[in-house]
Design a protein around this motif. Structure first.
Motif, PDB file in Angstrom:
ATOM      1  N   PRO A  46       0.812  -1.225   0.000  1.00 32.35           N
ATOM      2  CA  PRO A  46       0.000   0.000   0.000  1.00 32.35           C
ATOM      3  C   PRO A  46       0.845   1.275   0.000  1.00 32.35           C
ATOM      4  O   PRO A  46       0.483   2.245  -0.639  1.00 32.35           O
TER       5      PRO A  46
ATOM      6  N   PHE B 274       0.616   4.377  -2.642  1.00 32.04           N
ATOM      7  CA  PHE B 274       0.413   5.755  -2.216  1.00 32.04           C
ATOM      8  C   PHE B 274       1.451   6.665  -2.870  1.00 32.04           C
ATOM      9  O   PHE B 274       1.121   7.727  -3.383  1.00 32.04           O
TER      10      PHE B 274
ATOM     11  N   ASP C  15      -7.498  -1.687  -2.613  1.00 32.67           N
ATOM     12  CA  ASP C  15      -6.323  -0.824  -2.484  1.00 32.67           C
ATOM     13  C   ASP C  15      -6.642   0.613  -2.897  1.00 32.67           C
ATOM     14  O   ASP C  15      -6.261   1.563  -2.211  1.00 32.67           O
TER      15      ASP C  15
ATOM     16  N   GLN D 163      -6.429   3.785  -0.344  1.00 29.26           N
ATOM     17  CA  GLN D 163      -5.425   4.810  -0.633  1.00 29.26           C
ATOM     18  C   GLN D 163      -6.061   6.168  -0.889  1.00 29.26           C
ATOM     19  O   GLN D 163      -5.619   7.177  -0.339  1.00 29.26           O
TER      20      GLN D 163
ATOM     21  N   GLN E 124      -5.870   9.451   1.414  1.00 27.41           N
ATOM     22  CA  GLN E 124      -5.220  10.625   0.837  1.00 27.41           C
ATOM     23  C   GLN E 124      -6.139  11.843   0.942  1.00 27.41           C
ATOM     24  O   GLN E 124      -5.710  12.927   1.324  1.00 27.41           O
TER      25      GLN E 124
END
Length: 119
Positions: A3, A7, A75, A79, A83
């Motif tokens: 991960p 990112f 995922d 993410q 974010q």
């Protein structure tokens, strides 16, 4: 891919010019199904976090039958949701600090304009 690496990939994607995250993932060797899922999950994660630009998309039958799509979706969701929330927290802190600075400047100005009492 871990991960954290995804990112970092998301952060660097805008620097790649016009290449989309989907194209970047495929160029990095991810299967198209993973990239499709990541795109769908990413928009869904932003929308779940409160972004106006996010759109919830999930091909449920594909999610249940296609492991790379499901992994990419999960995922992408995590993410992009994280974010967006991180960006919102930074904006809030920046605004809060700006308000504090403004209040401090006002107090300082008031203190300097008060007449001095003394002898």
């Amino acid at each position: 891919m871990a991960p954290r690496a995804i990112f970092i990939l998301l952060l660097l994607a805008p620097l790649a010019g016009c290449e989309t995250t989907h194209q970047t993932l495929i160029a990095q060797g991810y299967p198209p199904a993973y990239a499709d899922g990541f795109d769908d999950g990413c928009g869904s994660g932003r929308q779940a976090a409160g972004a106006i630009t996010g759109e919830f998309r999930k091909n449920v039958s594909r999610y249940l039958a296609d492991k790379p799509y499901a992994l990419g979706w999960s995922d992408g969701f995590q993410q992009c949701q994280g974010q967006y929330l991180s960006q919102e927290r930074q904006r809030y802190e920046s605004q809060r600090n700006s308000d504090r600075d403004r209040d401090w400047e006002r107090e300082k100005d008031r203190a300097l304009t008060r007449p001095l009492h003394g002898n």
